[in-house]
Design a protein around this motif. Sequence first.
Motif, PDB file in Angstrom:
ATOM      1  N   ALA A 114       9.621   6.315   4.133  1.00 51.61           N
ATOM      2  CA  ALA A 114       9.616   6.970   2.830  1.00 51.61           C
ATOM      3  C   ALA A 114       9.868   5.939   1.739  1.00 51.61           C
ATOM      4  CB  ALA A 114      10.688   8.051   2.786  1.00 51.61           C
ATOM      5  N   ASP A 115       9.197   6.124   0.613  1.00 52.23           N
ATOM      6  CA  ASP A 115       9.355   5.241  -0.533  1.00 52.23           C
ATOM      7  C   ASP A 115      10.592   5.662  -1.319  1.00 52.23           C
ATOM      8  OD1 ASP A 115       9.151   3.643  -2.755  1.00 52.23           O
ATOM      9  OD2 ASP A 115       7.092   4.201  -3.254  1.00 52.23           O
ATOM     10  N   ASP A 116      11.575   4.786  -1.399  1.00 50.51           N
ATOM     11  CA  ASP A 116      12.796   5.099  -2.142  1.00 50.51           C
ATOM     12  C   ASP A 116      12.549   5.236  -3.635  1.00 50.51           C
ATOM     13  OD1 ASP A 116      14.309   5.067   0.165  1.00 50.51           O
ATOM     14  OD2 ASP A 116      14.865   2.951  -0.035  1.00 50.51           O
ATOM     15  N   HIS A 117      11.410   4.743  -4.101  1.00 51.53           N
ATOM     16  CA  HIS A 117      11.129   4.755  -5.532  1.00 51.53           C
ATOM     17  C   HIS A 117      10.328   5.965  -5.981  1.00 51.53           C
ATOM     18  CE1 HIS A 117      11.559   0.057  -5.586  1.00 51.53           C
ATOM     19  NE2 HIS A 117      12.700   0.683  -5.455  1.00 51.53           N
ATOM     20  N   TRP A 118       9.802   6.746  -5.038  1.00 51.94           N
ATOM     21  CA  TRP A 118       8.991   7.907  -5.439  1.00 51.94           C
ATOM     22  C   TRP A 118       9.040   8.962  -4.337  1.00 51.94           C
ATOM     23  CZ3 TRP A 118       6.545   8.552 -10.151  1.00 51.94           C
ATOM     24  CH2 TRP A 118       5.772   9.706 -10.274  1.00 51.94           C
ATOM     25  N   PHE A 119       9.609  10.125  -4.659  1.00 49.21           N
ATOM     26  CA  PHE A 119       9.667  11.201  -3.688  1.00 49.21           C
ATOM     27  C   PHE A 119       8.250  11.699  -3.395  1.00 49.21           C
ATOM     28  CE2 PHE A 119      10.067  15.713  -2.541  1.00 49.21           C
ATOM     29  CZ  PHE A 119      10.964  15.610  -1.491  1.00 49.21           C
ATOM     30  N   GLY A 120       7.904  11.763  -2.113  1.00 51.55           N
ATOM     31  CA  GLY A 120       6.563  12.209  -1.732  1.00 51.55           C
ATOM     32  C   GLY A 120       5.617  11.087  -1.403  1.00 51.55           C
ATOM     33  N   ALA A 121       6.104   9.843  -1.426  1.00 48.49           N
ATOM     34  CA  ALA A 121       5.251   8.697  -1.103  1.00 48.49           C
ATOM     35  C   ALA A 121       5.754   8.018   0.168  1.00 48.49           C
ATOM     36  CB  ALA A 121       5.227   7.691  -2.249  1.00 48.49           C
ATOM     37  N   MET A 122       4.816   7.431   0.904  1.00 46.86           N
ATOM     38  CA  MET A 122       5.135   6.670   2.107  1.00 46.86           C
ATOM     39  C   MET A 122       4.621   5.244   1.917  1.00 46.86           C
ATOM     40  SD  MET A 122       6.621   8.957   3.989  1.00 46.86           S
ATOM     41  CE  MET A 122       6.661   8.279   5.655  1.00 46.86           C
ATOM     42  N   ILE A 123       5.417   4.278   2.384  1.00 47.29           N
ATOM     43  CA  ILE A 123       5.050   2.865   2.233  1.00 47.29           C
ATOM     44  C   ILE A 123       5.235   2.142   3.562  1.00 47.29           C
ATOM     45  CG2 ILE A 123       5.608   2.775  -0.221  1.00 47.29           C
ATOM     46  CD1 ILE A 123       8.302   1.505   0.569  1.00 47.29           C
ATOM     47  N   PRO A 124       4.721   0.915   3.686  1.00 46.57           N
ATOM     48  CA  PRO A 124       4.903   0.157   4.926  1.00 46.57           C
ATOM     49  C   PRO A 124       6.367  -0.210   5.156  1.00 46.57           C
ATOM     50  CG  PRO A 124       3.096  -0.746   3.623  1.00 46.57           C
ATOM     51  CD  PRO A 124       3.824   0.213   2.747  1.00 46.57           C
ATOM     52  N   SER A 162       0.860  -1.184   0.000  1.00 44.35           N
ATOM     53  CA  SER A 162       0.000   0.000   0.000  1.00 44.35           C
ATOM     54  C   SER A 162       0.894   1.231   0.000  1.00 44.35           C
ATOM     55  CB  SER A 162      -0.942   0.000   1.210  1.00 44.35           C
ATOM     56  OG  SER A 162      -0.207  -0.117   2.409  1.00 44.35           O
ATOM     57  N   THR A 163       0.318   2.351  -0.388  1.00 46.66           N
ATOM     58  CA  THR A 163       1.090   3.582  -0.518  1.00 46.66           C
ATOM     59  C   THR A 163       0.235   4.768  -0.107  1.00 46.66           C
ATOM     60  OG1 THR A 163       2.161   2.629  -2.468  1.00 46.66           O
ATOM     61  CG2 THR A 163       2.524   4.953  -2.068  1.00 46.66           C
ATOM     62  N   GLN A 164       0.857   5.697   0.590  1.00 49.79           N
ATOM     63  CA  GLN A 164       0.244   7.001   0.816  1.00 49.79           C
ATOM     64  C   GLN A 164       1.010   8.007  -0.026  1.00 49.79           C
ATOM     65  OE1 GLN A 164       0.831   8.904   4.615  1.00 49.79           O
ATOM     66  NE2 GLN A 164      -0.942  10.242   4.371  1.00 49.79           N
ATOM     67  N   ARG A 165       0.325   8.645  -0.958  1.00 50.62           N
ATOM     68  CA  ARG A 165       0.972   9.612  -1.842  1.00 50.62           C
ATOM     69  C   ARG A 165       0.718  11.022  -1.318  1.00 50.62           C
ATOM     70  NH1 ARG A 165       1.774   8.004  -7.271  1.00 50.62           N
ATOM     71  NH2 ARG A 165       2.131  10.223  -7.674  1.00 50.62           N
ATOM     72  N   LEU A 166       1.718  11.574  -0.653  1.00 52.68           N
ATOM     73  CA  LEU A 166       1.605  12.918  -0.103  1.00 52.68           C
ATOM     74  C   LEU A 166       1.633  13.973  -1.200  1.00 52.68           C
ATOM     75  CD1 LEU A 166       4.115  12.468   2.870  1.00 52.68           C
ATOM     76  CD2 LEU A 166       1.632  12.235   2.928  1.00 52.68           C
ATOM     77  N   ASP A 167       2.137  13.608  -2.390  1.00 56.07           N
ATOM     78  CA  ASP A 167       2.223  14.581  -3.471  1.00 56.07           C
ATOM     79  C   ASP A 167       0.876  14.840  -4.119  1.00 56.07           C
ATOM     80  OD1 ASP A 167       2.555  11.882  -4.285  1.00 56.07           O
ATOM     81  OD2 ASP A 167       3.131  12.522  -6.283  1.00 56.07           O
TER      82      ASP A 167
END
Length: 441
Positions: A377-387, A194-199
């Motif tokens: 923080a998701d290393d694959h997308w700046f502005g995303a949070m992952i488990p 799952s992902t939370q996209r803060l952007d």
Amino acid sequence: MKRNKTWKVVLLITAGCFIALQFIRPRITNPPVTGEPDVPPEVSSVLRKACYDCHSNETHLAWFDQVSPAIWLVAGHITEGRQVLNFSNWDSLSKDQQKGKLFESLNQMTFNAMPLSQYTALHPGARLTTEDITVLKNYLATQLLPVKPDSSKTAAANRQYDAWKPDARVVPVQPVPNGIGYMPDYKNWEAISSTQRLDNGTMRVITGNDIAVKAIREHTTNPWPDGTVFAKIAWDELADTAGNIAPGEFKQVEFMIKDSHKYAATKGWGWARWKGTDLKPYGKNAMFTMECVNCHQPMRNNDFVFTTPTQHTAASLPDTPFLKLSEWKVIASGVQKDLQTMSTLYGNERAVASARKGAASYPADALLTLVTWKQQADDHWFGAMIPGRVASVEQVQFQPGNAAPLYKKYTGNNLVADKNSEEEAQRRIAYITRQRASVMP
């Protein structure tokens, strides 16, 4: 003498062809600039340095770019670049699209997908430095707006939920322009992450079919095997006053289908997207898939897949009769902002059927499982949070005869059973059972 004469003839013919070729060349024009990004000067400077020669109407060619046959390659890059993103037509994009393109551009630069290496080899001035990337990150960090309670978004989500009938689709869903058909069973596949996209203020759950799940458990994911299918489901975020974030309106569902032969032209993957609960196919024509390929280009060394499977599958949890891992299907997800955690609520078939119909209570033998992770923080997308690491696994088992439901909680690195007070158990049961199923048409 004869050999020397032959070489002279060959050289003359070659020189003649080269000269003639200079008169057969594509025409590169610079149409008027209608709008540009409204960003600080230091950000604009980085974009101009790395992007504008191919992604704007302000192309500046070096002398060697204008020599045939090189100019044919250059013209192709410029044409394709302007189609994908043109900073000179910035006003043609909505505010959300503008913001999304800046985040995507940063992602491309971070993973050295852009600017193209063959371009920077001849144009060293376009090479990005660590300082350039930092400039973009610092600016885009200011665009990560916090999620706040919004009554209009809540009302819209409630209307959509009230109109949602999970088992009552009468009108067939149209395929996307490249011919891929809708796969309604995505909602019953196992959740991979799952992902939370803060952007862009969305929450996402990624599910995978049986082939994808098998590949994860057997560690054969790069490349993913043919037959793998992922679904990425996205919702608007809803925040409450306690700092909890839940899925709001359903936005879209996207699919990636692996077939290295059938989809060889699009990096071995078939791409598809449907938007809104009316499941409107995305894309004006079949070329929409190039948007997907370009966005996923930074993950070329990861078989073009952004998602890293979350640590919650059977390989990482004790497989007991109580856990019943194979019965997990997604009901909802959430973010606990103050605790810096994120969670997904799963259920067995009885629980899921009940939750998606909006039943007031769960029937006997319904099993709910809430997995909570620490966010990272998701290393694959700046502005995303992952488990990140698993923080806890909680389960609520409903019993026959209206008996009180059973509650179990597993914590720690080895997920051992916790001892909970009756008061705490009742509080957690109430929290878990009142979560509303996310709309998944």
